[in-house]
Design a protein around this motif. Structure first.
Motif, mmCIF file in Angstrom:
data_model
loop_
_atom_site.group_PDB
_atom_site.id
_atom_site.type_symbol
_atom_site.label_atom_id
_atom_site.label_comp_id
_atom_site.label_asym_id
_atom_site.label_seq_id
_atom_site.Cartn_x
_atom_site.Cartn_y
_atom_site.Cartn_z
ATOM 1 N N VAL A 168 0.917 -1.069 0.141
ATOM 2 C CA VAL A 168 -0.001 -0.063 -0.132
ATOM 3 C C VAL A 168 0.846 1.386 0.003
ATOM 4 O O VAL A 168 0.735 2.163 -0.750
ATOM 5 C CB VAL A 168 -1.126 0.056 1.266
ATOM 6 N N ASN A 169 1.756 1.370 0.856
ATOM 7 C CA ASN A 169 2.704 2.564 1.267
ATOM 8 C C ASN A 169 3.632 2.587 -0.161
ATOM 9 O O ASN A 169 3.738 3.556 -0.830
ATOM 10 C CB ASN A 169 3.706 2.509 2.303
ATOM 11 N N ARG A 170 4.104 1.349 -0.740
ATOM 12 C CA ARG A 170 4.741 1.388 -1.979
ATOM 13 C C ARG A 170 4.311 2.308 -3.195
ATOM 14 O O ARG A 170 4.683 2.921 -3.677
ATOM 15 C CB ARG A 170 5.368 0.243 -2.309
ATOM 16 N N ARG A 171 2.902 1.545 -3.271
ATOM 17 C CA ARG A 171 1.914 2.223 -4.200
ATOM 18 C C ARG A 171 1.900 3.959 -4.328
ATOM 19 O O ARG A 171 1.693 4.482 -5.277
ATOM 20 C CB ARG A 171 0.782 1.535 -4.435
ATOM 21 N N LEU A 172 1.590 4.226 -2.967
ATOM 22 C CA LEU A 172 1.286 5.616 -2.681
ATOM 23 C C LEU A 172 2.532 6.426 -3.161
ATOM 24 O O LEU A 172 2.580 7.393 -3.499
ATOM 25 C CB LEU A 172 1.031 5.716 -1.177
ATOM 26 N N LEU A 173 3.696 6.041 -2.554
ATOM 27 C CA LEU A 173 4.947 6.497 -2.802
ATOM 28 C C LEU A 173 5.266 6.443 -4.445
ATOM 29 O O LEU A 173 5.929 7.341 -5.109
ATOM 30 C CB LEU A 173 6.241 5.832 -2.260
ATOM 31 N N THR A 174 4.770 5.429 -5.244
ATOM 32 C CA THR A 174 4.933 5.424 -6.687
ATOM 33 C C THR A 174 4.203 6.696 -7.130
ATOM 34 O O THR A 174 4.533 7.373 -8.204
ATOM 35 C CB THR A 174 4.566 4.118 -7.266
ATOM 36 N N LEU A 175 2.945 6.827 -6.810
ATOM 37 C CA LEU A 175 2.130 7.946 -7.163
ATOM 38 C C LEU A 175 2.677 9.237 -6.872
ATOM 39 O O LEU A 175 2.768 10.201 -7.688
ATOM 40 C CB LEU A 175 0.679 7.851 -6.468
ATOM 41 N N PHE A 176 3.258 9.500 -5.672
ATOM 42 C CA PHE A 176 3.751 10.565 -5.340
ATOM 43 C C PHE A 176 4.930 11.141 -6.019
ATOM 44 O O PHE A 176 5.413 12.054 -6.503
ATOM 45 C CB PHE A 176 4.162 10.668 -3.805
ATOM 46 N N SER A 177 5.715 9.843 -6.492
ATOM 47 C CA SER A 177 6.981 9.918 -7.312
ATOM 48 C C SER A 177 6.605 10.364 -8.819
ATOM 49 O O SER A 177 7.463 11.586 -9.264
ATOM 50 C CB SER A 177 7.841 8.552 -7.476
ATOM 51 N N ARG A 178 5.466 9.941 -9.332
ATOM 52 C CA ARG A 178 4.883 10.381 -10.522
ATOM 53 C C ARG A 178 4.464 11.932 -10.242
ATOM 54 O O ARG A 178 4.733 12.623 -11.405
ATOM 55 C CB ARG A 178 3.842 9.542 -11.189
ATOM 56 N N VAL A 179 3.864 12.283 -9.242
ATOM 57 C CA VAL A 179 3.386 13.614 -9.114
ATOM 58 C C VAL A 179 4.785 14.583 -9.357
ATOM 59 O O VAL A 179 4.856 15.620 -9.906
ATOM 60 C CB VAL A 179 2.649 13.927 -7.906
ATOM 61 N N LEU A 180 5.829 14.175 -8.688
ATOM 62 C CA LEU A 180 7.000 14.872 -8.790
ATOM 63 C C LEU A 180 7.787 14.716 -9.854
ATOM 64 O O LEU A 180 8.991 15.311 -10.333
ATOM 65 C CB LEU A 180 7.878 14.423 -7.572
ATOM 66 N N GLU A 181 7.169 13.923 -10.982
ATOM 67 C CA GLU A 181 7.732 13.592 -12.240
ATOM 68 C C GLU A 181 9.269 13.048 -12.026
ATOM 69 O O GLU A 181 10.033 13.152 -13.089
ATOM 70 C CB GLU A 181 7.866 14.982 -13.074
ATOM 71 N N LEU A 182 9.114 12.016 -10.934
ATOM 72 C CA LEU A 182 10.506 11.091 -11.024
ATOM 73 C C LEU A 182 10.124 9.689 -11.352
ATOM 74 O O LEU A 182 8.987 9.279 -11.430
ATOM 75 C CB LEU A 182 10.889 11.359 -9.418
ATOM 76 N N PRO A 183 11.201 8.772 -11.327
ATOM 77 C CA PRO A 183 11.118 7.478 -11.496
ATOM 78 C C PRO A 183 10.186 6.907 -10.714
ATOM 79 O O PRO A 183 10.053 7.250 -9.311
ATOM 80 C CB PRO A 183 12.553 7.131 -11.434
#
Length: 381
Positions: A168-183
């Motif tokens: 769950v947390n890892r998927r959230l961090l994936t979304l946040f990374s994409r918001v920041l336009e990061l890998p």
């Protein structure tokens, strides 16, 4: 990113496990209160094969974390339905049942051994009615640090926390990374702490019992001060008792059923509506933590931050900017969270919780003001 698997917990009916009474959620309030309108995020959409659906999800998350800092997650993988035909409780309610079992069955010997003394209050002062047990990294490694009554169920609790952190947390961090336009794995690999089911963070069973009138009067109804959490993400499960409030953009408190681009939610725990005052509020929370030795600083690799800069009016960033501009070292993540936790005061502390000590008046609003490691923090009371 591979599609996420649903939570598949260990069996609850193994021979070595005592019977656990099912947790029955209390009724919701019938009072008309100010409830926050939170953005609902369907986490399963991250697995969609349609780029347009995923892009919309990212934009929804971007708005929600910038405006509120609080997301209402749906379809995140832990079932609210009976996963097996012979199961009595749902996957999530089973975890609440285990928390309830702890508070009903912890022995006096374990309370003494684990310094578990909720009846005396967190600061050995006025009883605050809050009981809690936290799993930190050492607690996952040594069963002697766990209440005896919970030891038969540690496979379930550990599996639950592993799923929350690593799925769950890892998927959230994936979304946040994409918001920041990061890998996709940028935040997971560079910021999230690892090494236990909760990394450097912790999992909490908490129980808020009704308090005596003297306690309520001393705290003015507060159960926990207005604050922002100190870690990376906080996973909190909704319960019917309405105690949690968030600070809205209109500078008012709203109940929720329970670099500046990501807003740290200002929230507090307040007394529930009048028809829930005598009800207990059971709470499960997982506090995910960033790497403790990492200095607090913006993710300057982010194209979004490079393009738009940091938002100074969000949270503490302006104070960090002053600190960095002066050449003074900024605190590490561990220093920042530990100084605030170690110096926290109880809502019943009338010595410090007054204007001129820990409170100030700003634009007619009473605010809580503290200074940590040379940086001023101002939060609504």
């Amino acid at each position: 990113m591979a599609p996420s698997a649903p939570f598949n917990p260990p069996a609850a009916d193994l021979p070595n496990k005592p019977s656990v009474p099912e947790w029955v959620p209390p009724p919701v309030t019938q009072q008309k209160e100010n409830f926050a309108q939170l953005k609902s995020i369907d986490l399963s959409l991250l697995d969609s094969d349609d780029p347009a659906i995923v892009d919309k999800l990212i934009q929804d998350v971007k708005v929600a974390i910038r405006d509120d800092g609080f997301l209402f997650l749906e379809n995140y993988g832990v079932s609210l339905e009976q996963a097996r035909q012979n199961e009595v409780a749902t996957q999530l309610h089973r975890q609440f049942s285990l928390a309830q079992y702890l508070y009903n069955n912890i022995s006096e010997a374990d309370k003494e051994r684990l310094l578990f003394s909720p009846e005396k209050g967190r600061h050995r002062g006025v009883p605050d009615g809050i009981e809690q047990f936290n799993w930190y990294k050492p607690d996952w490694e040594d069963s002697k640090r766990i209440p005896t009554c919970l030891q038969p169920f540690m496979d379930e609790i550990e599996a639950f926390c592993n799923y929350l952190t690593k799925s769950v947390n890892r998927r959230l961090l994936t979304l946040f990374s994409r918001v920041l336009e990061l890998p996709d794995d940028y935040l997971w690999e560079n910021v999230q702490s690892h090494g236990s089911p909760t990394g450097e963070g912790y999992f909490r069973h908490a129980l808020f019992r009704p308090v005596e009138k003297s306690t309520e009067e001393a705290s003015k109804g507060l159960r926990m001060h207005g604050h922002t959490d100190f870690g990376l993400t906080t996973l909190l499960f909704s319960v019917p008792i309405s105690c949690l409030q968030i600070w809205g953009r209109d500078e008012k408190w709203y109940y929720i059923v329970s670099g500046g681009h990501f807003k740290a939610t200002r929230h507090r725990v307040f007394k529930p509506p009048v028809d829930q005052l005598q009800s207990e509020r059971l709470s499960l929370v997982l506090f995910n933590s960033s790497v403790g030795d990492m200095p607090m600083s913006p993710a300057t690799d982010s194209p979004l931050i490079q393009r738009e800069g940091c938002i100074e009016e969000q949270g503490i960033y302006k104070e960090y900017k002053k600190q960095m501009a002066s050449g003074r070292p900024v605190p590490t993540n561990r220093q920042w969270r530990e100084i605030q936790i170690s110096t926290a005061t109880d809502p019943t502390d009338t010595t410090h919780n007054r204007v001129g000590v820990h409170q100030v008046v700003i634009d007619g609003q009473i605010m809580h003001q503290r200074e940590y490691l040379g940086m001023k923090v101002v939060l609504p009371v």
